[in-house]
Scaffold this active site. Structure first.
Site, PDB file in Angstrom:
ATOM      1  N   LYS A  20      27.382  48.063 -31.622  1.00 36.33           N
ATOM      2  CA  LYS A  20      28.598  47.484 -32.198  1.00 36.33           C
ATOM      3  C   LYS A  20      29.870  48.209 -31.732  1.00 36.33           C
ATOM      4  O   LYS A  20      30.939  47.611 -31.662  1.00 36.33           O
ATOM      5  CB  LYS A  20      28.514  47.501 -33.725  1.00 36.33           C
ATOM      6  CG  LYS A  20      27.338  46.716 -34.293  1.00 36.33           C
ATOM      7  CD  LYS A  20      27.561  45.222 -34.269  1.00 36.33           C
ATOM      8  CE  LYS A  20      26.388  44.457 -34.869  1.00 36.33           C
ATOM      9  NZ  LYS A  20      26.533  42.996 -34.764  1.00 36.33           N
ATOM     10  N   GLU A  63      33.984  42.110 -41.190  1.00 36.75           N
ATOM     11  CA  GLU A  63      32.840  41.804 -42.049  1.00 36.75           C
ATOM     12  C   GLU A  63      31.698  42.701 -41.595  1.00 36.75           C
ATOM     13  O   GLU A  63      31.686  43.176 -40.465  1.00 36.75           O
ATOM     14  CB  GLU A  63      32.442  40.331 -41.870  1.00 36.75           C
ATOM     15  CG  GLU A  63      31.478  40.066 -40.705  1.00 36.75           C
ATOM     16  CD  GLU A  63      32.038  40.396 -39.328  1.00 36.75           C
ATOM     17  OE1 GLU A  63      33.257  40.545 -39.178  1.00 36.75           O
ATOM     18  OE2 GLU A  63      31.221  40.516 -38.376  1.00 36.75           O
ATOM     19  N   SER A 123      18.818  48.133 -30.142  1.00 38.24           N
ATOM     20  CA  SER A 123      20.238  47.897 -30.448  1.00 38.24           C
ATOM     21  C   SER A 123      20.847  48.963 -31.349  1.00 38.24           C
ATOM     22  O   SER A 123      22.058  49.160 -31.352  1.00 38.24           O
ATOM     23  CB  SER A 123      20.410  46.522 -31.081  1.00 38.24           C
ATOM     24  OG  SER A 123      19.564  46.391 -32.214  1.00 38.24           O
TER      25      SER A 123
HETATM   26  C1  PLP Z   1      21.437  47.736 -34.956  1.00 39.08           C
HETATM   27  C2  PLP Z   1      21.742  46.276 -35.029  1.00 39.08           C
HETATM   28  N1  PLP Z   1      21.123  45.451 -34.167  1.00 39.08           N
HETATM   29  C3  PLP Z   1      21.360  44.116 -34.191  1.00 39.08           C
HETATM   30  C4  PLP Z   1      22.229  43.545 -35.099  1.00 39.08           C
HETATM   31  C5  PLP Z   1      22.411  42.064 -35.089  1.00 39.08           C
HETATM   32  O1  PLP Z   1      23.643  41.656 -34.565  1.00 39.08           O
HETATM   33  P1  PLP Z   1      23.762  41.003 -33.137  1.00 39.08           P
HETATM   34  O2  PLP Z   1      22.753  39.903 -33.093  1.00 39.08           O
HETATM   35  O3  PLP Z   1      25.171  40.510 -33.103  1.00 39.08           O
HETATM   36  O4  PLP Z   1      23.477  42.047 -32.122  1.00 39.08           O
HETATM   37  C6  PLP Z   1      22.909  44.379 -36.023  1.00 39.08           C
HETATM   38  C7  PLP Z   1      23.846  43.804 -36.993  1.00 39.08           C
HETATM   39  O5  PLP Z   1      24.285  44.414 -37.923  1.00 39.08           O
HETATM   40  C8  PLP Z   1      22.649  45.777 -35.975  1.00 39.08           C
HETATM   41  O6  PLP Z   1      23.247  46.618 -36.831  1.00 39.08           O
END
Ligand code: PLP
Length: 396
Positions: free
Chosen positions: A89, A111, A378
């Site tokens: 993020k 948000e 992620s």
């Molecule tokens: C670590 C992590 N991975 C994935 C996501 C999912 O979001 P996005 O699909 O936009 O990557 C989030 C959302 O809060 C997150 O904190």
């Protein structure tokens, strides 16, 4: 770049479905973004912060134990968990705060679901000296308490949202309400590739750094592009950022993993491509979980970041063209994925990323020994350890 088109559409999906009062702000944002991306000074400044502040490039780690265990393809992990604040993020937040600065905005709102986007926004707001308000559903405040405290330490005001399902969807509604009222001096740092045009474009472009680095790193390590990419899909920002620079490599298979929750048949999930259909939701036309009358359905996932009724419009386009395959894994399997990566590689993943790990466990054993798969981790799982503890205790 073919998509989105000038009106913000990815094929049939996307667009700008917002109150009139927001149209000038979205137009200003689009104009500023298009200028900024051509501006060498802006690109250099963003690159500077990505390297010196966020710690990029993140590592590409060969998962040797997991590879041995699953007896299939060679597994690499793209380590967004190592980016500053603990998730991908931060890439988007740094880009958007620099845009806000260019536009002369004085206040930041956002948000958040899992809290990672809220933490990243609060972080950059502190760094750039802007007051910051974060909207968060009450349910998410309860399950992601650690991140709420982090945001407060960073000087942000966290506003609990009590309406609806008290999760991400309702937090976005509240942030939109704030933005409509304060649009002159406020920038809304949207956290995923969702919402009205130009957000799906802007967030994708700021997250493309993940795929660009991955491509460079795997070419250096293995001398070729991978056979398969796997990422989790909430709104879809980590997945699109990871996939985008490989989309033109026709041989690279891609899987987006949604939250199967308690199972598709139970109706308690957030798998938009298995249980949803196209509709207008929170600013754009995309796949949405809705009932027969078009009312938005309540979603469920053990992972707050995937617990969302909508999905970014570019994913709907990639789904319909068949370029990316969208699958889902249940809460239970996601917890198994969480444990698996922790125990084999010493990496505790976010519950969102654990969905991608869980799906890898299904596909990797069917792949050939010489093949290569890369999973996008992620984020890191510190925020989720209490949820896992409860889950394990309830089962005993
Ligand atoms: C670590 C992590 N991975 C994935 C996501 C999912 O979001 P996005 O699909 O936009 O990557 C989030 C959302 O809060 C997150 O904190």
């Amino acid at each position: 770049m073919k998509f989105p088109d000038r009106r913000g559409y990815f094929g049939d999906y996307g667009g700008r479905f917002v109150p009139e009062t927001l149209v000038p702000a979205l137009q200003e944002l689009e104009r500023e973004f298009r200028h900024a991306r051509r501006d060498r000074k802006f690109r250099a400044e963003l690159d500077h912060y990505l390297r010196q502040y966020a710690g990029r490039p993140t590592a590409l780690t060969f998962a040797s134990t997991l590879t041995r265990l699953l007896r299939g393809a060679r597994i690499y992990l793209k380590r967004e968990d190592l980016a500053f604040t603990g998730a991908h993020k931060i890439n988007n937040c740094l880009g958007q705060i620099l845009l806000a600065k260019r536009m002369g905005k004085k206040r930041i709102i956002a948000e958040t679901g899992a809290g990672q986007h809220g933490v990243a926004t609060a972080t950059v707001a502190a760094k750039f000296g802007m007051p910051c308000t974060i909207y968060m559903g009450e349910d998410d405040i309860e399950r992601q308490a650690l991140n709420v405290f982090r945001m407060e330490l960073l000087g942000a005001t966290v506003v609990p949202v009590k309406s609806g399902s008290r999760t991400l969807k309702d937090a976005i509604d509240e942030a939109m309400r704030d933005w409509v009222t304060n649009v002159r001096d406020t920038h809304f740092v949207l956290g995923s590739v969702a919402g009205a045009h130009p957000y799906p474009l802007i967030v994708r472009e700021f997250q493309r750094v993940i795929g660009r680095e991955t491509k460079r790193q795997i070419l250096r390590r293995e001398g070729r592009v991978p056979d398969c990419l796997i990422a989790c899909v909430g709104g879809g920002s980590n997945a699109i950022g990871f996939f985008y620079d490989f989309l033109s490599c026709r041989k690279v298979r891609m899987y987006g993993v949604e939250a199967g929750g308690l199972g598709i048949a139970s109706g308690r999930h957030a798998a938009r491509f298995s249980g949803g259909r196209p509709g207008v939701f929170q600013g754009s036309l995309s796949y949405v979980l809705q009932d027969r009358a078009g009312q938005i359905r309540t979603t469920h996932s053990i992972s707050a970041g995937l617990d969302y009724a909508g999905v970014g419009p570019e994913h709907s386009y990639l789904y319909e063209t068949g370029r990316v395959r969208y699958v889902n894994v249940s809460d239970r399997k996601a917890v198994e994925g969480f444990m698996l990566l922790s125990e084999t590689e010493g990496i505790i993943p976010a519950l969102e990323s654990a969905h991608a790990i869980a799906y890898a466990r299904e596909v990797v054993p069917k792949m050939k020994k010489g093949e290569i798969v890369i999973i996008n981790v992620s984020g890191r799982g510190d925020k989720d350890v209490e949820i896992i503890e409860k889950f394990i205790k309830n089962r005993v």
